[in-house]
Design an enzyme around this catalytic site. Structure first.
Site, short mmCIF file in Angstrom:
data_model
loop_
_atom_site.label_atom_id
_atom_site.label_comp_id
_atom_site.label_asym_id
_atom_site.label_seq_id
_atom_site.Cartn_x
_atom_site.Cartn_y
_atom_site.Cartn_z
N TYR A 71 -3.09 -26.27 2.93
CA TYR A 71 -2.95 -24.72 3.10
C TYR A 71 -2.17 -24.50 4.63
O TYR A 71 -2.10 -22.87 4.29
CB TYR A 71 -5.13 -24.41 3.46
CG TYR A 71 -5.23 -23.42 3.29
CD1 TYR A 71 -5.63 -21.97 2.08
CD2 TYR A 71 -5.18 -22.38 4.42
CE1 TYR A 71 -5.72 -21.45 2.08
CE2 TYR A 71 -5.85 -21.77 4.56
CZ TYR A 71 -5.95 -20.72 3.38
OH TYR A 71 -6.58 -19.34 3.62
N PHE A 123 13.53 3.14 -4.59
CA PHE A 123 13.30 2.12 -5.50
C PHE A 123 11.72 2.18 -6.02
O PHE A 123 10.95 2.08 -4.91
CB PHE A 123 13.20 0.78 -5.11
CG PHE A 123 13.30 0.08 -5.97
CD1 PHE A 123 14.15 -0.65 -6.96
CD2 PHE A 123 12.19 -1.02 -6.14
CE1 PHE A 123 13.44 -1.09 -8.53
CE2 PHE A 123 11.72 -2.03 -7.03
CZ PHE A 123 12.50 -2.17 -8.52
N THR A 124 11.49 2.33 -7.12
CA THR A 124 10.08 2.58 -7.63
C THR A 124 8.73 1.42 -6.65
O THR A 124 7.84 2.43 -5.75
CB THR A 124 10.00 1.70 -8.84
OG1 THR A 124 10.11 0.61 -9.28
CG2 THR A 124 11.10 2.32 -10.24
N ASP A 214 15.95 -3.31 2.90
CA ASP A 214 15.07 -3.94 1.63
C ASP A 214 16.36 -4.92 1.89
O ASP A 214 17.53 -4.33 0.60
CB ASP A 214 14.93 -2.98 1.05
CG ASP A 214 15.02 -3.25 -1.01
OD1 ASP A 214 14.64 -4.80 -0.62
OD2 ASP A 214 13.68 -2.75 -1.33
N LYS A 257 15.54 -12.09 -6.46
CA LYS A 257 16.96 -12.38 -6.90
C LYS A 257 17.43 -12.97 -6.08
O LYS A 257 17.89 -13.90 -6.68
CB LYS A 257 16.92 -10.59 -6.78
CG LYS A 257 16.09 -9.93 -7.17
CD LYS A 257 15.12 -9.38 -7.44
CE LYS A 257 14.06 -8.27 -7.67
NZ LYS A 257 12.74 -7.79 -8.03
N ARG A 381 15.98 3.50 -16.55
CA ARG A 381 16.57 3.52 -15.33
C ARG A 381 16.95 4.91 -15.00
O ARG A 381 18.16 5.61 -14.68
CB ARG A 381 17.58 2.98 -14.45
CG ARG A 381 16.82 1.27 -14.08
CD ARG A 381 15.31 1.35 -13.26
NE ARG A 381 14.40 0.91 -13.53
CZ ARG A 381 13.70 0.68 -12.93
NH1 ARG A 381 13.37 -0.70 -11.98
NH2 ARG A 381 12.46 0.62 -13.32
N PHE A 448 6.34 4.30 -15.93
CA PHE A 448 7.79 3.07 -16.74
C PHE A 448 6.91 2.18 -17.18
O PHE A 448 7.77 1.33 -18.02
CB PHE A 448 8.84 3.20 -15.79
CG PHE A 448 9.22 2.64 -14.96
CD1 PHE A 448 8.67 3.11 -13.47
CD2 PHE A 448 9.04 0.87 -14.49
CE1 PHE A 448 8.74 2.58 -12.41
CE2 PHE A 448 9.38 0.48 -13.18
CZ PHE A 448 8.93 1.43 -12.57
N1 F0G Z 1 12.80 -4.12 -3.75
C1 F0G Z 1 13.71 -4.11 -4.36
C2 F0G Z 1 15.72 -3.37 -4.56
C3 F0G Z 1 14.10 -4.33 -5.96
O1 F0G Z 1 15.05 -4.20 -6.90
C4 F0G Z 1 12.13 -4.74 -5.91
C5 F0G Z 1 12.10 -5.04 -7.31
C6 F0G Z 1 11.78 -4.86 -4.69
C7 F0G Z 1 11.77 -4.27 -3.89
C8 F0G Z 1 10.10 -5.47 -5.55
O2 F0G Z 1 10.21 -6.54 -5.20
O3 F0G Z 1 9.61 -7.03 -8.00
O4 F0G Z 1 9.20 -9.19 -5.92
O5 F0G Z 1 7.65 -7.17 -6.02
N2 F0G Z 1 12.88 -5.36 -8.55
C9 F0G Z 1 12.64 -5.29 -9.87
C10 F0G Z 1 13.73 -5.48 -10.69
C11 F0G Z 1 11.36 -5.61 -10.38
O6 F0G Z 1 13.84 -5.18 -12.34
O7 F0G Z 1 14.65 -4.49 -9.76
P1 F0G Z 1 9.06 -7.32 -6.15
#
Ligand code: F0G
Length: 458
Positions: A71, A123-124, A214, A257, A381, A448
């Site tokens: 832990y 980014f979303t 990021d 990624k 997208r 989405f």
């Molecule tokens: N920042 C970027 C540039 C991303 O592409 C993503 C996730 C995140 C933050 C969030 O990270 O999913 O680990 O919580 N991108 C995925 C995609 C979901 O399909 O582009 P996460």
């Protein structure tokens, strides 16, 4: 030779099958024409995302067996921390379950209600976390990024005039921090140059503004710097990464990624205050500061994957496999975002389906049609992802209306790329017969993921 040669051999396989035409038709309708709502069992080639879909190496799997599940004070955490310190050069590390956990802590900490967060391109989840903290994220990417045909080698760069305008309009005290995505996802996987980062640092120092990256796809960005920026032709990727990160105060990172794992994330910083605060908060939302929502074995896999993912030969294969798919489409006349980016090929849906109005969601339509044709799963997208204006409630129709073919790392062969290209080219030849969609269910947040659509008739 067709496509780049893989710098690995395959030790284990997972069987996949192509569902029948009848089943594909049924499946996409049951999913409300939203590829996020398909069962993966109905998918043959899954290009929905490059996130968490990697095949891990034997070295990473061996590390999984050595994971220390204590832990507190897990040995695996210290390996994870050391890898991040070595590869990215940050001193302080806070683990989180995935990228958005890090966004929550970092952006939540640095954003006060009413503040602005300029970013090359939203980014979303990043935009959502800034908004959750009461802020507003505004794009300051160069204009070239909005033009799919423009071949600028660094289409992820920030436009200093746009940034200056925001500072003049709101005052530096209203700027929470400047956010830079390394290899911009929403514009097609486009890199930021070292020169742009260096100049940004000088610019922000004048106003005492913090810079947060990021860094989710920063290794792929580093590859492009080596390939395209004068002076870096022979520089090891790790040295490029460390220089990039030296221009920031800290970063958030989705390890799913470039770290070549299925789960994980972190934030890292050179700044002791950011570290102390976020380390205090991580225990409320994620877990203790030596695991932050990850199992010990997952941290071990990230530690090894971050190093593997920064190897030049691997990155060269990775980028060239994506390029191979993109070039097959281009040769057949399909318009895609250029230059071809790092993590996927982005089809220009407005050019593919020019007969559809924007409110019939061309990219969503094309993504559903590709699935129905070949059981290849892609992602919209465009306007569905962008959502509505916070103030007016109106749909925002961004210039880029794209279908993303995201390539998981080390998972698919070049033959899979050819199968995918053939399906899209087949659809392109009969594109006039493709009809649009009507949105019939719209969730409030990140619509989405769960929105549903119905097909309009001719
Ligand atoms: N920042 C970027 C540039 C991303 O592409 C993503 C996730 C995140 C933050 C969030 O990270 O999913 O680990 O919580 N991108 C995925 C995609 C979901 O399909 O582009 P996460």
């Amino acid at each position: 030779m067709n496509g780049p040669v893989e710098p690995f051999k395959i030790k284990m396989v997972e069987h996949v099958k192509i569902p029948s035409e009848k089943r594909r038709k049924e499946a996409i309708r049951n999913a409300g024409f939203n590829t996020f709502l398909l069962y993966s069992d109905d998918v043959f080639i899954d290009l929905l995302t490059d996130s968490g879909t990697t095949a891990m190496s034997d070295n990473q799997w061996a590390g999984m067996m050595l994971g220390d599940e204590a832990y507190a004070g897990s040995k695996s955490f210290y390996n994870f921390e050391k890898a991040i310190q070595d590869v990215l050069g940050y001193k302080y590390v806070v683990p989180t379950h995935q990228g958005r956990g890090a966004e929550h802590l970092m952006y939540g900490h640095l954003t006060n209600p009413g503040q602005i967060v300029p970013r090359n391109m939203y980014f979303t989840t990043s935009k959502a976390h800034v908004e959750l903290a009461g802020g507003t994220m505004l794009d300051v990417i160069i204009d070239d990024a909005h033009d799919p045909e423009n071949e600028n080698p660094f289409k992820g760069n920030l436009d200093f005039k746009k940034l200056q305008n925001l500072i003049d309009k709101y005052g530096p005290e209203k700027i929470a921090f400047v956010n830079v995505e390394l290899n911009v996802n929403m514009s097609g996987g486009q890199p930021v140059s070292m020169k742009n980062l260096r100049e940004l640092k000088e610019f922000c120092d004048k106003y005492k503004l913090k810079i947060i990256f990021d860094a989710t796809r920063s290794s792929e960005n580093a590859y492009f710097i080596r390939e395209r920026e004068k002076g870096y032709e022979n520089t090891p990727i790790i040295d490029i990464l460390r220089e990039m990160m030296s221009y920031s105060d800290g970063c958030i990172y989705s390890a799913k990624k470039d770290c070549l794992v299925n789960m994980g994330g972190f934030l890292a910083t050179h700044n002791k205050d950011i570290f102390e605060y976020t380390r205090g908060m991580v225990v409320l939302f994620e877990g203790l500061h030596t695991y932050g929502g990850m199992a010990g074995r997952d941290m071990e896999a990230v530690a090894r994957g971050l190093r593997e993912g920064a190897e030049y030969e691997y990155l060269k294969y990775r980028i060239n496999q994506v390029r191979y798919l993109g070039e097959l489409l281009m040769k057949a006349g399909v318009s895609i975002v250029k230059p071809i980016g790092s993590h996927g090929v982005f089809i220009d849906a407005l050019k593919f389906l020019p007969h559809l109005p924007r409110d019939q969601w061309p990219a969503q339509t094309l993504s559903a049609a590709i699935y129905e044709d070949s059981a290849v799963r892609t992602m919209e997208r465009g306007a569905v992802s962008k959502g509505r204006d916070k103030e007016t409630g109106e749909n925002i129709f961004p210039k880029l209306e794209l279908v993303r073919l995201t390539i998981p790392r080390r998972v698919y062969t070049n033959t899979h790329m050819e199968y995918t290209a053939e399906s899209i080219i087949r659809l392109y030849k009969k594109r006039d017969s493709i009809t649009g969609l009507k949105m019939v269910f719209e969730p409030k947040h990140l619509r989405f993921f769960q929105a549903r659509f119905e097909q309009l008739s001719l």
